[in-house]
Design an enzyme around this catalytic site. Structure first.
Site, mmCIF file in Angstrom:
data_model
loop_
_atom_site.group_PDB
_atom_site.id
_atom_site.type_symbol
_atom_site.label_atom_id
_atom_site.label_comp_id
_atom_site.label_asym_id
_atom_site.label_seq_id
_atom_site.Cartn_x
_atom_site.Cartn_y
_atom_site.Cartn_z
ATOM 1 N N LYS A 197 0.837 -1.209 0.000
ATOM 2 C CA LYS A 197 0.000 0.000 0.000
ATOM 3 C C LYS A 197 0.870 1.257 0.000
ATOM 4 C CE LYS A 197 -3.398 2.270 3.043
ATOM 5 N NZ LYS A 197 -2.528 3.329 3.565
ATOM 6 N N LYS B 239 6.272 9.151 -8.370
ATOM 7 C CA LYS B 239 6.752 10.002 -7.267
ATOM 8 C C LYS B 239 8.280 10.132 -7.276
ATOM 9 C CE LYS B 239 5.225 8.633 -3.177
ATOM 10 N NZ LYS B 239 5.258 7.279 -3.296
ATOM 11 N N ASP C 297 -0.046 -0.105 -5.490
ATOM 12 C CA ASP C 297 -0.873 -1.277 -5.754
ATOM 13 C C ASP C 297 -0.723 -1.640 -7.227
ATOM 14 O OD1 ASP C 297 -2.685 -3.290 -5.464
ATOM 15 O OD2 ASP C 297 -4.187 -2.051 -4.472
ATOM 16 N N LYS D 267 7.517 1.257 1.772
ATOM 17 C CA LYS D 267 8.236 0.412 0.791
ATOM 18 C C LYS D 267 9.581 1.022 0.417
ATOM 19 C CE LYS D 267 5.110 0.570 -2.362
ATOM 20 N NZ LYS D 267 4.128 1.309 -1.571
#
Lengths: 272, 346
Positions: free
Chosen positions: A9, A40, A125, A14
């Site tokens: 998520k 990003k 995701d 991460k």
């Protein structure tokens, strides 16, 4: 060559996990390539001491695709970790998933997909086929789910299990679930919950990373924990994770849970 | 998101919305059509239409531009490529620019309407299309006809005459069908004011609001008829005439809309039909079979024609072709009977 991908998520940690994992692997003498697969473009920033590296799709956007060279998109960070950011379009336009596919094709053409370990850090995701690209065509053969004990985080992890199960069933499908990485959000009974989730999807909890303020302090100082606080307990956790991943041979096709089963599981651990 | 069902059938004209849209917009002779998407979509559709026109011995240069969307456009959005293409097309001073969009443009979510609404110094009309995602040929044609109505403005000045809406520009008999409808209208003292859209100029488009009655090419275009009825207050007849009794009914219904007495026109047409059928007396008693042109049963117009001519329907009879779409008016039946005669007397 070991190719692994971290999925989970958005905002679950991460990129922090990936950067510290790459740093720990590099400390062990590995030639590591980390690829941020998210518009990003902040996956490798802590490895690069806070600098934003030019993205692959920046070069493509400028029309330099034909003349592009590896040194324009692959940058050396902490302990020589090679850092790549796919980048992507501005929010609300274009197709970021297609951008991921184009990035992989370009890296392959430049013979840049190599090293002892390639680590793909993928956006929140598997929203479309583009973001499943690291799992297809033999790129990342080992997928790790990064999740906390929050229900929405488990929900996202479970969804990614669906994608793995689907892709693994294809004729050339070689991706497998290698395990679950718990990234603590400070919730009560969180580790047992994430462990139970891993068991239910027929995988295992590889490491549980506890919440620690040192992570935030390292990021404020634009470094990974491995570099900023090499002797901290948290750095030890990341090193342990790196070792586990290198030794991991337990690859499975997961069994995703139904929404009802997932909620029932959460109810066992989260007070109503 | 569009969730258009795929066409139930893909026979004959069922390409994607681009082909249907182009069959309309390229008939505005001083307009330009932009296909927003990969160049291949333009090439494929332009070549399809050109080949069809060539087959009809009516080829002409199609004024089509492509925004030439490439990999970069797909990833970062194609609105810039569309804007550049509109700018280039507008420099040629067309009467209007029509923009059709492809599947990939719909997939990546370009705001095509938003780009078209900018001030380009020339009308730029976005036609809901989206390649196959937007539906089939018929959807593209319908949407183009409705969208072109936007160029008419809101002012309605009723002047009279009949507007033909949605002629099938890619069918073999488009001119013969036009002449047949014109002949039937002439029996009522009426003329076609505008062919919407066939071989017209951009300046002709406002004429769509001025006729007394719109006649649609086929019932599948009812949405267009409804749109123009709501916008301009023009009533519509939903089809060109089909069959012997259908032609008479066409005269009666048209007269009803126009408020004229159809008796004289009906009498003339009945006499014309009798004389036409008399020319095929040599076919009487022939054993024939006719296949369905569409659907599960032979069209009623064919059954009526067989009966009127005294042909004998039999499973082991000579199979005769039925065109799709069915022939228009009595004149269309006469052309069909010539074909049948060639088969029967071959």
């Amino acid at each position: 060559m070991k190719q692994i991908a971290l999925y989970g998520k958005g905002g679950i940690g991460k990129s922090t996990t990936a950067a510290n994992l790459s740093a720990a692997l590099a400390e062990m003498g590995m030639d590591v390539l980390q690829i941020g697969c998210d518009p990003k473009r902040d996956s490798t920033r802590m490895l690069m001491h806070g600098s934003w590296i030019p993205t692959v799709l920046d070069q493509v956007r400028e029309g330099r695709e034909a003349s592009i060279t590896p040194d324009q998109i692959v940058f050396r960070g902490f302990r020589g970790v090679r850092c790549v950011e796919a980048g992507g379009p501005e929010p609300g336009v274009g197709c970021a998933g297609r951008g991921i596919i184009a990035t992989f094709q370009l890296l392959e053409r430049l013979d840049s997909l190599k090293g002892d370990v390639i680590l793909y850090d993928v956006l929140g995701d598997v929203v479309c086929g583009g973001f499943a690209m690291p799992m297809r065509e033999g790129y990342a053969q080992e997928v790790y789910l990064v999740t906390s004990g929050e229900l929405m985080s488990l929900y996202a992890a479970n969804n990614i299990c669906r994608a793995i199960a689907r892709l693994a069933g294809r004729v050339r499908g070689r991706c497998r679930l290698a395990g679950v990485i718990g990234n603590g959000a400070g919730q009560a009974r969180e580790e047992p919950l994430v462990r139970a989730f891993a068991d239910r999807i027929h995988s295992r909890l590889v490491t549980f990373i506890p919440r620690d303020p040192i992570v935030q302090r390292a990021e404020i100082n634009r470094m990974t924990v491995i570099e900023f606080a090499p002797d901290s307990a948290q750095a030890g956790v990341y090193r342990s994770l790196a070792k586990s991943i290198l030794e991991n041979r337990n690859l499975v096709i997961p069994t995703p849970l139904s929404m009802d089963d997932l909620e029932s599981l959460a109810m066992e651990f989260i007070p109503a | 998101m569009t969730l258009n069902p795929l066409p139930w059938s893909s026979f004959r004209l069922e390409g994607c919305t681009l082909t249907g849209g182009l069959s309309v917009t390229t008939e505005v002779t001083d307009g330009v059509t932009i296909i927003h998407g990969p160049a291949g979509c333009s090439q494929h559709n332009a070549s399809l239409i050109h080949a069809t026109l060539l087959d009809h011995d009516t080829p002409h240069l199609l004024r089509i531009h492509s925004s030439d969307l490439d990999e970069v456009g797909v990833i970062f959005g194609g609105e810039g490529a569309l804007a550049a293409c509109i700018r280039e097309a507008a420099a040629g001073d067309p009467s209007a620019i029509f923009v059709l969009s492809t599947c990939v443009v719909q997939t990546i979510g370009d705001d095509v309407g938003g780009v078209c609404r900018r001030d380009w110094g020339v009308p730029v009309i976005s036609i809901p299309s989206s390649g196959f995602l937007g539906g089939g040929f018929q959807d593209g044609m319908r949407n183009a006809l409705i969208a072109l109505g936007d160029l008419a403005g809101d002012r309605v000045e009723r002047e009279g005459g009949i507007t033909l809406v949605g002629e099938k520009n890619l069918e073999d008999d488009v001119e013969e069908n036009f002449r047949e409808v014109s002949r039937l209208l002439a029996l009522l003292g009426e003329k076609v004011r505008l062919r919407f859209v066939r071989g017209i100029r951009g300046a002709d488009i406002p004429e769509i609001s001025r006729g007394r009655l719109n006649i649609l090419r086929e019932p599948e275009l009812r949405a267009v008829g409804e749109s123009f009825a709501a916008r301009f207050g023009t009533p519509y007849l939903d089809s060109f005439p089909v069959g012997l009794s259908g032609s008479l009914r066409f005269i009666g219904e048209t007269a009803g809309f126009l408020g004229v007495d159809p008796a004289g026109a009906l009498e003339e047409e009945r006499a014309f039909q009798d004389e036409a059928l008399a020319g095929f007396e040599d076919l009487r008693g022939e054993r024939i079979s006719i296949g369905p042109s569409s659907g599960d049963t032979a069209d009623p117009f064919a059954i009526e024609l067989v009966s009127s001519l005294g042909l004998l329907l039999s499973e082991d009879g000579v199979p005769l072709p039925l065109p799709s779409p069915p022939p228009v008016g009595t004149g269309g039946l006469v052309r069909l009977l010539h074909r049948w005669r060639r088969v029967l007397h071959a």
